[in-house]
Design an enzyme around this catalytic site. Structure first.
Site, mmCIF file in Angstrom:
data_model
loop_
_atom_site.group_PDB
_atom_site.id
_atom_site.type_symbol
_atom_site.label_atom_id
_atom_site.label_comp_id
_atom_site.label_asym_id
_atom_site.label_seq_id
_atom_site.Cartn_x
_atom_site.Cartn_y
_atom_site.Cartn_z
ATOM 1 N N LYS A 1 1.494 -1.259 0.090
ATOM 2 C CA LYS A 1 0.302 -0.162 -0.089
ATOM 3 C C LYS A 1 0.862 0.980 0.150
ATOM 4 O O LYS A 1 2.126 1.185 0.730
ATOM 5 C CB LYS A 1 -1.406 0.258 1.287
ATOM 6 N N HIS B 1 -7.529 -13.288 2.212
ATOM 7 C CA HIS B 1 -7.206 -11.873 3.044
ATOM 8 C C HIS B 1 -7.007 -13.569 4.228
ATOM 9 O O HIS B 1 -6.058 -12.900 5.126
ATOM 10 C CB HIS B 1 -7.918 -11.091 2.636
ATOM 11 N N HIS C 1 2.505 -3.572 7.820
ATOM 12 C CA HIS C 1 1.678 -2.715 8.326
ATOM 13 C C HIS C 1 2.292 -1.285 8.535
ATOM 14 O O HIS C 1 4.137 -1.099 9.386
ATOM 15 C CB HIS C 1 1.209 -3.017 9.765
#
Length: 321
Positions: free
Chosen positions: A199, A267, A293
């Site tokens: 991300k 997932h 993360h």
């Protein structure tokens, strides 16, 4: 920014000035903040719904001045309208987050503040823990065995097993696995780590187990399509990019074959990766890095999952429980 006819058409509920600012904000999200196209699309959809509602609610086109005069009652009316459409608390929270992000952008650029958004509390979210698979189930899903009876070409079964093995063996998201290129994996099967783009286009290095590398090599060996070095590693039935939906459907078929609950999704293999590592003494900070993360608090939820399973085992096994 110079206003264009296409911008006006895209946001017909907004004044020319507001539409221009909205377009600038979306460009900043994809450019400076490097959010993925899907994330930017979701932001655009949520803020468009909010402004479109205001246009109907107030009976006029929305301007910068209109937004600065909003009252908490107007924001609550939007929330009530979305609730009436059966929008979940999580989706509603996401919509408000998008609207607040746009409001912060306007304030930073001297276009006024929208105090009503900050004055209204978002809906309460029920705390839910990830539901990992058991180690045995996760291992079976990453092989072709559960789908042996399906009338599908062997290379497709090998492909799906290889992708799912990456999700469980390396903790990847589907998008990260499908974003890999052929050159990322050695033809000899001796790849022990790969760089993935997560991300926010952040790169991280994750390990590749020998079993996972072997599964990928087996898939490449039987794949009927040429896989150029700069092309996608995993391809669809017609040789184009593989859709995440195909993996979701494959997982659904295996759920039926193995008697697993609906929470056993692709997932969930990433959840299982984190939970099983921590259960066997993995360092929390290291697991955070492996998952990509940004915040340690996001990773800490998996410690709660492991604690919950320990307590369940205690209650089920102890004679006095």
């Amino acid at each position: 920014m110079r206003m264009t006819a296409s911008t006006t058409t895209q946001f017909p509920f907004a004044s020319a000035e507001l539409a221009a600012e909205l377009a600038r904000w979306l460009r900043q999200l994809s450019g400076e903040r490097r959010l993925s196209p899907r994330t930017v699309e979701a932001y655009a959809r949520d803020v468009t719904q909010f402004l479109s509602f205001l246009s109907r609610h107030l009976g006029t086109g929305v301007t910068l001045a209109t937004l600065s005069r909003l009252k908490p009652l107007d924001v609550r009316a939007f929330m009530a309208a979305r609730r009436a459409d059966d929008v979940s608390s999580r989706s509603l929270m996401r919509m408000l987050a998008g609207a607040r992000s746009f409001a912060r952008f306007l304030e930073r650029n001297g276009k006024g503040s929208i105090g009503a958004l900050a004055a209204v509390r978002g809906p309460k979210l029920a705390k839910t823990l990830p539901r990992p698979l058991s180690i045995a189930s996760a291992k079976r899903i990453t092989t072709t065995d559960p789908r042996a009876g399906e009338e599908r070409e062997p290379w497709i079964l090998a492909r799906d097993a290889a992708v799912l093995a990456l999700l469980y063996g390396s903790g990847l998201r589907i998008s990260e696995a499908l974003g890999l290129k052929r050159k990322d994996i050695s033809a000899r099967g001796d790849t022990d780590s790969i760089s993935v783009k997560g991300k926010g286009s952040k790169l991280r290095v994750v390990p590749v187990l020998p079993q996972v590398a072997s599964a990928i090599v087996e898939y490449v060996a039987v794949c009927p399509y040429d896989l150029p070095a700069e092309g996608p590693l995993f391809v669809g039935a017609r040789g184009g990019p593989l859709s995440p939906r195909i993996l979701q459907l494959a997982m659904a078929r295996m759920r039926g074959a193995l008697g697993l609950p609906a929470t056993a999704t692709p997932h969930a293999l990433r959840h299982s990766f984190a939970t099983h590592l921590l259960a066997r003494g993995g360092d929390l900070r290291a697991v955070q890095e492996l998952l990509g993360h940004a915040s340690l608090s996001t990773t800490q939820i998996y410690t709660a999952v492991d604690t919950q399973r320990l307590l369940e085992a205690y209650r089920n096994a102890h004679p006095r429980a």
